[in-house]
Enzyme design. Structure first.
Site, PDB file in Angstrom:
ATOM      1  CG  ASN A 159      -1.711   1.227   1.405  1.00  0.00           C
ATOM      2  OD1 ASN A 159      -1.853   2.016   0.465  1.00  0.00           O
ATOM      3  ND2 ASN A 159      -2.272   1.425   2.588  1.00  0.00           N
ATOM      4  CE  LYS A 193       0.230   3.290   4.801  1.00  0.00           C
ATOM      5  NZ  LYS A 193       0.164   3.453   6.240  1.00  0.00           N
ATOM      6  CG  HIS A 214      -5.796   1.671   5.235  1.00  0.00           C
ATOM      7  ND1 HIS A 214      -5.346   2.593   6.163  1.00  0.00           N
ATOM      8  CD2 HIS A 214      -4.762   0.829   5.005  1.00  0.00           C
ATOM      9  CE1 HIS A 214      -4.091   2.307   6.474  1.00  0.00           C
ATOM     10  NE2 HIS A 214      -3.704   1.249   5.779  1.00  0.00           N
ATOM     11  CD  GLU A 235      -2.839   5.266   6.900  1.00  0.00           C
ATOM     12  OE1 GLU A 235      -2.852   5.322   5.656  1.00  0.00           O
ATOM     13  OE2 GLU A 235      -1.887   4.793   7.545  1.00  0.00           O
ATOM     14  CD  GLU A 287      -3.469  -2.808   7.382  1.00  0.00           C
ATOM     15  OE1 GLU A 287      -2.323  -2.957   6.961  1.00  0.00           O
ATOM     16  OE2 GLU A 287      -4.181  -1.848   7.082  1.00  0.00           O
ATOM     17  N   GLY A 299       2.489   1.983  10.832  1.00  0.00           N
ATOM     18  CA  GLY A 299       3.469   3.051  10.698  1.00  0.00           C
ATOM     19  C   GLY A 299       4.187   3.417  11.992  1.00  0.00           C
ATOM     20  CB  SER A 352       5.131  -2.000  12.080  1.00  0.00           C
ATOM     21  OG  SER A 352       4.703  -0.673  12.342  1.00  0.00           O
TER      22      SER A 352
END
Ligand code: PEP
Length: 243
Positions: A11, A13, A97, A99, A167, A173, A205
């Site tokens: 991904n 991003k 996701h 985010e 996740e 991250g 991560s």
């Protein structure tokens, strides 16, 4: 039951312009010529889909979008439909996701509508779920994740159309990862909610150092990789950790 072939998905991003995106895609395509035991997927930003798709052609590395709108077309400024992803050469779409759940306020119902849209367009939906740090510390990781699964996945799912990515939000991250026992526990709980044969990826991560240990877990069918997917060598090292 059909074997669950592992998948390593990158991904990207909101990273990469044309020059570094092309170099990265070519680097992945080049490495993918070597024998490997997993499926590979990259999800670049929308602006790079056509260019990256061209660079990956013939490599066996699949192309995915990072999100899609529930509607096929219409007055939705700034959005991209699942049909547009398909038209751009994608086979997969990430939906839900964290985010997007946390910075764009997407709910399980939104994710469910996007999953339906991906299926309507003939894409495999990669549905992301995961608990926050507060949820984990409250001992509710399992309930939260199973609740997201129940709310985000439409009826009639099949293992061919669906992949789930676990996740933990606090692991994305940050360099932090759950223990392998915690990953195994949540994956097993998720598996109980899904059609037989559905692949469940771990994300958060993952890097060349920890990939082998995580990917060795029976319930882990691959990895969704953010930061480490921006370097072809690191992404490939994670793919090689599949054995
Ligand atoms: C992700 O964004 O899906 C992700 C897992 O990111 P990272 O690997 O950087 O934690």
């Amino acid at each position: 039951m059909a074997e669950r072939k592992r998948l390593v998905a990158g991904n990207w991003k909101m990273n990469s312009g044309r020059a570094d995106g092309l170099a990265l895609a070519r680097g992945v395509a080049e490495r993918a010529r070597a024998p490997h035991r997993c499926d590979l997927l990259v999800c670049p930003p929308f602006t790079l889909l056509a260019m990256v798709g061209k660079a990956l052609a013939g490599s066996g590395v699949a192309l995915g979008g990072q999100d899609c709108h529930p509607s096929p077309s219409g007055a939705f400024t700034g959005c991209i439909s699942a049909e547009m992803l398909k038209d751009a050469g994608c086979s997969h779409a990430l939906v839900g996701h964290s985010e997007r759940r946390h910075t764009c306020g997407e709910t399980d119902a939104d994710v469910r509508a996007k999953t339906e849209a991906a299926w309507r367009a003939g894409l495999v939906a990669i549905v992301c779920v995961g608990e926050t740090r507060a949820g984990r510390e409250a001992g509710q990781a399992r309930e939260i994740v199973c609740g997201q699964i129940a709310g985000s996945i439409p009826d009639g799912a099949t293992a061919e159309q669906l992949i789930v990515a676990y996740e933990p939000v606090w692991a994305i991250g940050t360099g932090l990862t759950p223990t392998t026992a915690d990953i195994a526990e949540i994956h097993a709980a998720i598996r109980g909610e899904l059609p037989a044969g559905t692949r469940i990826l771990y994300g958060g991560s993952v890097n060349p150092k920890n990939a082998a240990e995580i990917l060795a877990l029976e319930e882990v069918d691959g990895a969704l990789v953010g930061g480490a997917s921006l370097k072809a060598d690191d992404f490939w090292a994670i793919a090689e950790a599949c054995g």
